[in-house]
Motif scaffolding. Structure first.
Motif, short mmCIF file in Angstrom:
data_model
loop_
_atom_site.label_atom_id
_atom_site.label_comp_id
_atom_site.label_asym_id
_atom_site.label_seq_id
_atom_site.Cartn_x
_atom_site.Cartn_y
_atom_site.Cartn_z
N SER A 1 1.10 -1.52 5.41
CA SER A 1 -0.10 -2.18 4.90
C SER A 1 -1.31 -1.53 5.56
O SER A 1 -1.32 -1.32 6.78
CB SER A 1 -0.05 -3.67 5.24
OG SER A 1 -1.32 -4.28 5.07
N CYS A 2 -2.32 -1.22 4.77
CA CYS A 2 -3.55 -0.59 5.28
C CYS A 2 -4.74 -1.53 5.06
O CYS A 2 -5.00 -1.96 3.94
CB CYS A 2 -3.82 0.73 4.55
SG CYS A 2 -2.56 2.00 4.81
N LYS A 3 -5.44 -1.84 6.12
CA LYS A 3 -6.63 -2.68 6.04
C LYS A 3 -7.79 -1.99 6.75
O LYS A 3 -7.60 -1.31 7.76
CB LYS A 3 -6.38 -4.05 6.68
CG LYS A 3 -5.26 -4.86 6.05
CD LYS A 3 -5.60 -5.32 4.64
CE LYS A 3 -4.49 -6.20 4.08
NZ LYS A 3 -4.78 -6.60 2.68
N SER B 1 2.63 -9.74 3.13
CA SER B 1 2.92 -8.73 2.11
C SER B 1 3.97 -7.74 2.59
O SER B 1 4.85 -7.31 1.83
CB SER B 1 1.65 -8.00 1.69
OG SER B 1 1.12 -7.22 2.75
N ILE C 1 -4.72 -0.99 10.88
CA ILE C 1 -6.08 -1.51 10.78
C ILE C 1 -7.07 -0.40 11.15
O ILE C 1 -6.98 0.19 12.23
CB ILE C 1 -6.30 -2.75 11.67
CG1 ILE C 1 -7.77 -3.16 11.70
CG2 ILE C 1 -5.77 -2.52 13.08
CD1 ILE C 1 -8.32 -3.59 10.35
N SER D 1 1.57 -2.41 10.16
CA SER D 1 0.27 -2.92 9.70
C SER D 1 -0.82 -2.08 10.35
O SER D 1 -1.03 -2.15 11.57
CB SER D 1 0.12 -4.40 10.08
OG SER D 1 -1.16 -4.87 9.72
N ASN E 1 -2.30 -11.96 5.43
CA ASN E 1 -1.95 -11.32 4.16
C ASN E 1 -1.22 -10.00 4.40
O ASN E 1 -0.29 -9.64 3.66
CB ASN E 1 -3.19 -11.08 3.31
CG ASN E 1 -3.74 -12.37 2.73
OD1 ASN E 1 -3.04 -13.39 2.68
ND2 ASN E 1 -4.99 -12.35 2.29
N SER E 2 -1.64 -9.27 5.42
CA SER E 2 -0.97 -8.02 5.75
C SER E 2 0.48 -8.28 6.15
O SER E 2 1.41 -7.63 5.66
CB SER E 2 -1.71 -7.30 6.88
OG SER E 2 -1.00 -6.16 7.30
N ASP F 1 0.81 -1.22 0.00
CA ASP F 1 0.00 0.00 0.00
C ASP F 1 0.85 1.27 0.00
O ASP F 1 0.66 2.16 -0.83
CB ASP F 1 -0.94 0.00 1.21
CG ASP F 1 -1.96 -1.14 1.13
OD1 ASP F 1 -2.39 -1.44 0.00
OD2 ASP F 1 -2.30 -1.70 2.17
#
Length: 394
Positions: A71-73, A166, A199, A197, A162-163, A50
């Protein structure tokens, strides 16, 4: 036709989160690259991370990059639960202080390869009060789950896994590709990598104890992740951060970058304190030093009757460097006839050139002497010999 539904629905995706995080970074002085692609080493597929963010400072000798791989979720229905237990710091299978760096500089490469580097790094950086940006975990995260916010039912660990995967693969790709992307770079650089990571939902710690299980809502936590990348185990620290807390935690990463600058420049300077008397340090810089003088050596020797071509000179003439403790002198050994050795020792042009480059490469301005390679072996047997035969040195 109303267009409002489009931007309202896009906000339900992760793109709005990526934009908001990128803006927080930009306003804090970080450079960002969004949706950068890398090659998945397992499936040989193109994937994307991301955000990659850099903060860069040029110190006296080094360009220092503190890097955030992010990583952005986002989830409106599910939260992330980190299943944790008491941390056993004596567990030999736990590496609590992973550090990932990449540099084009031999001095920095030597420093970061030392056995004590990771402990020194954590102790130094943490002492500079960088808060949550760098710390060893308080608890051991042994599993993780997405759980429904309303019902509390466990879902699965797919999004969290997955976060993490990746992030680790993107970091590996960056470290491996940097030397190729920056080939020919003359400026000394070092990149230090951090995995974050983010969230955009609730973040829980579910703490398992001997007789109880307790749940806490948290803003962030550290996870030591293991992953096989390119058929080798990689261990990295993943910093889980709730989206609404990222702005505050980024301020601590700003302090972390300053601490990186202080640490690496300090260690770079300390390297030279004993560079002459430490054989390992002396040797790793010799190629750089010899490259600066060998062409001039050859052309001066050519004028004195040396017959070989330059290519043969480079290929055939062994060269080395040593420190002689008795004479307190650098010994530059060359595999050529004694008459050429004597010529170099008396040649003012060469002596001046060598003195300048010893200072440039080794920060050394003391005595030096050219000798035949065979004399180096004799010096080890009879160290007084060089001191007795020493000419006036520049």
């Amino acid at each position: 036709m109303s267009l409002e539904k489009y931007h309202l629905n896009i906000k339900k995706t992760g793109f709005d989160l990526e934009f908001r995080i990128s803006e927080i970074l930009r306003k804090a002085g970080w450079s960002t690259i969004n949706n950068k692609y890398y090659i998945d080493d397992v499936k040989e597929e193109v994937r994307e991370i991301d955000i990659i963010a850099y903060k860069v400072t040029d110190t006296k000798d080094i360009r220092i990059f503190t890097t955030l791989v992010i990583s952005c979720k986002k989830s409106e229905k599910n939260l992330w639960a980190l299943l944790s237990k008491k941390l056993d710091e004596k567990d030999p299978n736990l590496e609590l202080k992973p550090v990932h760096v990449c540099s084009n500089n031999k001095v920095l490469g030597f420093i970061t390869s030392m056995t004590e580097f990771k402990n020194n790094y954590y102790e130094n950086i943490i002492n500079q009060k960088v808060g949550r940006a760098l710390c060893t975990p308080r608890f051991q995260i042994f599993a993780y789950q997405e759980m429904e916010i309303d019902s509390g039912n466990p879902k699965n660990d797919t999004a969290i896994f997955n976060s993490i995967s990746s992030l680790m693969k993107a970091q590996s790709y960056e470290i491996n590709s940097l030397p190729k992307r920056r080939i020919g770079e003359k400026l000394n650089y070092i990149y230090q990598f951090n995995l974050v990571s983010i969230i955009d939902s609730k973040l829980l710690r579910i703490l398992f104890e001997e007789k109880n299980i307790n749940t806490f809502e948290i803003d962030e936590d550290n996870y030591i992740a293991r992953y096989i990348i390119n058929k080798e185990q990689t261990i990295a620290r993943v910093h889980f951060v709730k989206a609404e807390a990222f702005g505050d935690i980024l301020e601590e990463y700003n302090l972390y970058h300053l601490a990186n600058c202080n640490f690496f420049q300090q260690k770079y300077d300390e390297f030279y304190i004993d560079v002459i008397s430490n054989e390992d340090k002396l040797k790793i810089l010799f190629d750089e030093f010899y490259d600066l003088i060998k062409t001039s050596l050859y052309f001066e020797l050519l004028q004195y009757g040396y017959k070989k071509t330059f290519d043969d000179f480079v290929k055939d003439v062994r060269a080395d460097i040593n420190w002689d403790e008795v004479s307190k002198s650098i010994i530059i050994s060359l595999d050529i006839a004694k008459k050429f050795i004597d010529f170099l020792n008396e040649n003012k042009t060469i002596r001046s050139l060598v003195a300048i480059n010893l200072n440039t490469v080794y920060r050394y301005d003391g005595r030096f002497e050219f000798v035949d390679v065979s004399e180096v072996l004799n010096v080890k047997k009879n160290p007084i010999k060089i001191a007795q035969n020493m000419v006036v040195l520049g």
